[in-house]
Design a protein around this motif. Structure first.
Motif, mmCIF file in Angstrom:
data_model
loop_
_atom_site.group_PDB
_atom_site.id
_atom_site.type_symbol
_atom_site.label_atom_id
_atom_site.label_comp_id
_atom_site.label_asym_id
_atom_site.label_seq_id
_atom_site.Cartn_x
_atom_site.Cartn_y
_atom_site.Cartn_z
ATOM 1 N N UNK A 186 0.813 -1.214 0.000
ATOM 2 C CA UNK A 186 0.000 0.000 0.000
ATOM 3 C C UNK A 186 0.851 1.270 0.000
ATOM 4 N N UNK A 187 2.152 1.171 0.211
ATOM 5 C CA UNK A 187 2.974 2.379 0.356
ATOM 6 C C UNK A 187 3.161 3.202 -0.930
ATOM 7 N N UNK A 188 3.241 2.740 -2.160
ATOM 8 C CA UNK A 188 3.341 1.341 -2.551
ATOM 9 C C UNK A 188 4.795 0.895 -2.722
ATOM 10 N N UNK A 189 5.090 -0.296 -2.204
ATOM 11 C CA UNK A 189 6.378 -0.953 -2.422
ATOM 12 C C UNK A 189 6.091 -2.407 -2.794
ATOM 13 N N UNK A 190 6.406 -2.770 -4.008
ATOM 14 C CA UNK A 190 6.148 -4.134 -4.474
ATOM 15 C C UNK A 190 7.371 -5.035 -4.438
ATOM 16 N N UNK A 191 8.544 -4.436 -4.250
ATOM 17 C CA UNK A 191 9.777 -5.225 -4.259
ATOM 18 C C UNK A 191 10.502 -5.130 -2.923
ATOM 19 N N UNK A 192 9.792 -4.836 -1.866
ATOM 20 C CA UNK A 192 10.402 -4.708 -0.541
ATOM 21 C C UNK A 192 9.615 -5.606 0.418
ATOM 22 N N UNK A 193 10.091 -6.836 0.536
ATOM 23 C CA UNK A 193 9.475 -7.847 1.401
ATOM 24 C C UNK A 193 7.966 -7.965 1.157
ATOM 25 N N UNK A 194 7.598 -8.440 -0.048
ATOM 26 C CA UNK A 194 6.172 -8.560 -0.405
ATOM 27 C C UNK A 194 5.369 -9.351 0.620
ATOM 28 N N UNK A 195 4.138 -8.901 0.837
ATOM 29 C CA UNK A 195 3.232 -9.578 1.747
ATOM 30 C C UNK A 195 3.417 -9.233 3.206
ATOM 31 N N UNK A 196 4.452 -8.444 3.521
ATOM 32 C CA UNK A 196 4.723 -8.120 4.925
ATOM 33 C C UNK A 196 3.855 -6.966 5.399
ATOM 34 N N UNK A 197 3.785 -6.802 6.707
ATOM 35 C CA UNK A 197 3.025 -5.707 7.299
ATOM 36 C C UNK A 197 3.966 -4.586 7.715
ATOM 37 N N UNK A 198 3.432 -3.365 7.710
ATOM 38 C CA UNK A 198 4.215 -2.184 8.042
ATOM 39 C C UNK A 198 3.394 -1.304 8.977
ATOM 40 N N UNK A 199 4.008 -0.868 10.056
ATOM 41 C CA UNK A 199 3.376 0.078 10.972
ATOM 42 C C UNK A 199 3.575 1.477 10.393
ATOM 43 N N UNK A 200 2.471 2.141 10.057
ATOM 44 C CA UNK A 200 2.518 3.417 9.337
ATOM 45 C C UNK A 200 2.029 4.560 10.203
ATOM 46 N N UNK A 201 2.698 5.711 10.092
ATOM 47 C CA UNK A 201 2.190 6.900 10.779
ATOM 48 C C UNK A 201 2.721 8.162 10.122
ATOM 49 N N UNK A 202 2.028 9.261 10.401
ATOM 50 C CA UNK A 202 2.470 10.575 9.977
ATOM 51 C C UNK A 202 2.215 11.573 11.078
ATOM 52 N N UNK A 203 2.493 12.842 10.799
ATOM 53 C CA UNK A 203 2.244 13.890 11.794
ATOM 54 C C UNK A 203 1.260 14.896 11.188
ATOM 55 N N UNK A 204 1.697 16.104 10.935
ATOM 56 C CA UNK A 204 0.860 17.121 10.289
ATOM 57 C C UNK A 204 1.772 18.018 9.475
ATOM 58 N N UNK A 205 1.160 18.752 8.536
ATOM 59 C CA UNK A 205 1.921 19.708 7.750
ATOM 60 C C UNK A 205 2.589 19.083 6.538
ATOM 61 N N UNK A 206 3.111 19.958 5.666
ATOM 62 C CA UNK A 206 3.824 19.516 4.466
ATOM 63 C C UNK A 206 4.597 20.699 3.898
ATOM 64 N N UNK A 207 5.721 20.410 3.223
ATOM 65 C CA UNK A 207 6.489 21.498 2.610
ATOM 66 C C UNK A 207 6.150 21.694 1.136
ATOM 67 N N UNK A 208 5.167 20.939 0.633
ATOM 68 C CA UNK A 208 4.613 21.189 -0.691
ATOM 69 C C UNK A 208 3.177 21.683 -0.545
ATOM 70 N N UNK A 209 2.628 22.189 -1.619
ATOM 71 C CA UNK A 209 1.264 22.730 -1.590
ATOM 72 C C UNK A 209 0.449 22.131 -2.726
#
Length: 363
Positions: A71-94
């Motif tokens: 879903x990140x998407x990464x198809x060639x980085x340990x396929x089928x594995x789970x990843x703990x995902x998080x973000x904060x707030x804000x962005x330097x693009x608009x």
């Protein structure tokens, strides 16, 4: 007007210097924000407090989820594995088309309800059996100090780290930040300066420099994503130029994901991307010589499959984010023609599937 930074938001940030006129300049990204006391940068989360640069979102998150790595998407980085995902707030693009605008454009830090130390995040990832932790939802470049500390804690527990980023960052912090990352998916949002200036408020060249740096000067596993917006960045000429640049400057083994736009944020009147555009983009990239080209945000069976670039046999068959079939050898080669397949693979794919789980982390 944005509210001034308060002392409660103090966390010393790196990458800044004094200017001769008494302002300080942020040196994290090419925006080069120049600030008086109490002012915030364009990203909103970095600003000047007591004559120093402060990061206001250290240790604070908009939420934690366990996702499939695809879903990140990464198809060639340990396929089928789970990843703990998080973000904060804000962005330097608009970006006017931001798909996570409620997080990246947030000016309400009350939304950052989840607080967690670096050690708590790594410990939770280990407990949940996650192969990696991803810094995502908003660009981790702007909370680099927090992300790097989390990465250190993760590596102590043999947890991999993933950056999902637009790659808009200066050379010194780029070196420090990506030294802590095992994989990155970089949004190459288009291949014209006009698009970057008008639609994202940034510039193309610094992103291209980040991509070349990642490929040629680091061991970070790299994949690209381009969100195709009808009439703005989906012309045959632009897709051909983008694909040829990737093949020439990064190499044909770098996977690229062409994903479908859905109306959101400031582009609610734009049409969604049709499947035909994704298929056309995929064909153009293959004609340019790229070995691994995927489609996303719409279900397209061929666009989900990892094919052998030599004999065209199906190596990894996916149904959305779920691995349906996996037949790489123990040394990550094609079992039919024995060519090496680019990526980071285990002998067997994990089976996390297409689930998404919200997680609460304390401490």
């Amino acid at each position: 007007m944005d509210e001034p930074i308060s002392s409660a938001e103090r966390y010393p940030a790196k990458y800044w210097h004094w200017l001769s006129d008494g302002r300080i300049q942020c040196d994290l990204c090419p925006r080069d924000c120049r600030l008086h006391e109490g002012q915030r940068g364009v990203c909103f989360v970095r600003g000047r407090l007591d004559d120093e640069m402060a990061l206001t979102t250290y240790g604070r998150s908009s939420g934690f989820c366990v996702d499939p790595i695809e879903k990140k998407p990464l198809n060639h980085f340990y396929p089928g594995s789970s990843v703990l995902s998080f973000g904060t707030a804000g962005c330097n693009l608009a970006c006017k088309f931001c798909q996570n605008w409620d997080i990246s454009k947030s000016r309400n830090f009350d939304n950052l309800a989840d607080q967690a130390s670096s050690e708590a995040i790594a410990r939770t990832a280990e407990r949940l059996g996650c192969k990696s932790v991803a810094f995502t939802y908003n660009d981790p470049v702007i909370f680099a100090e927090y992300a790097m500390d989390v990465a250190d804690a993760c590596h102590e527990r043999n947890i991999k780290t993933v950056a999902v980023t637009a790659g808009y960052i200066h050379a010194e912090p780029r070196r420090d930040f990506f030294a802590k990352m095992d994989a990155a998916n970089v949004d190459l949002k288009a291949f014209t300066e006009e698009f970057y200036v008008k639609q994202t408020g940034s510039r193309l060249q610094p992103v291209l420099e980040t991509l070349k740096y990642l490929k040629h000067e680091t061991q970070v596993w790299l994949e690209l994503t381009t969100l195709l917006i009808p009439g703005l960045n989906d012309s045959t000429e632009e897709l051909q130029a983008l694909s040829e640049w990737v093949a020439r400057e990064l190499g044909v083994e770098v996977p690229i994901h062409f994903t479908a736009f859905h109306p959101d944020y400031k582009m609610i009147d734009m049409p969604s991307t049709p499947m035909s555009t994704l298929i056309r983009a995929r064909n153009i990239a293959h004609m340019a010589g790229l070995n691994y080209v995927y489609t996303g945000n719409m279900h397209n069976k061929d666009g989900d499959i990892t094919f052998c670039p030599s004999c065209s046999t199906t190596l990894i068959e996916r149904d959305w984010y779920e691995i349906a079939h996996y037949r790489l050898t123990s040394n990550s080669h094609c079992p039919d023609c024995d060519i090496a397949i680019a990526g980071r693979f285990d002998e067997y794919a994990e089976t996390f599937g297409r689930r998404r789980m919200s997680v609460t982390i304390g401490g």
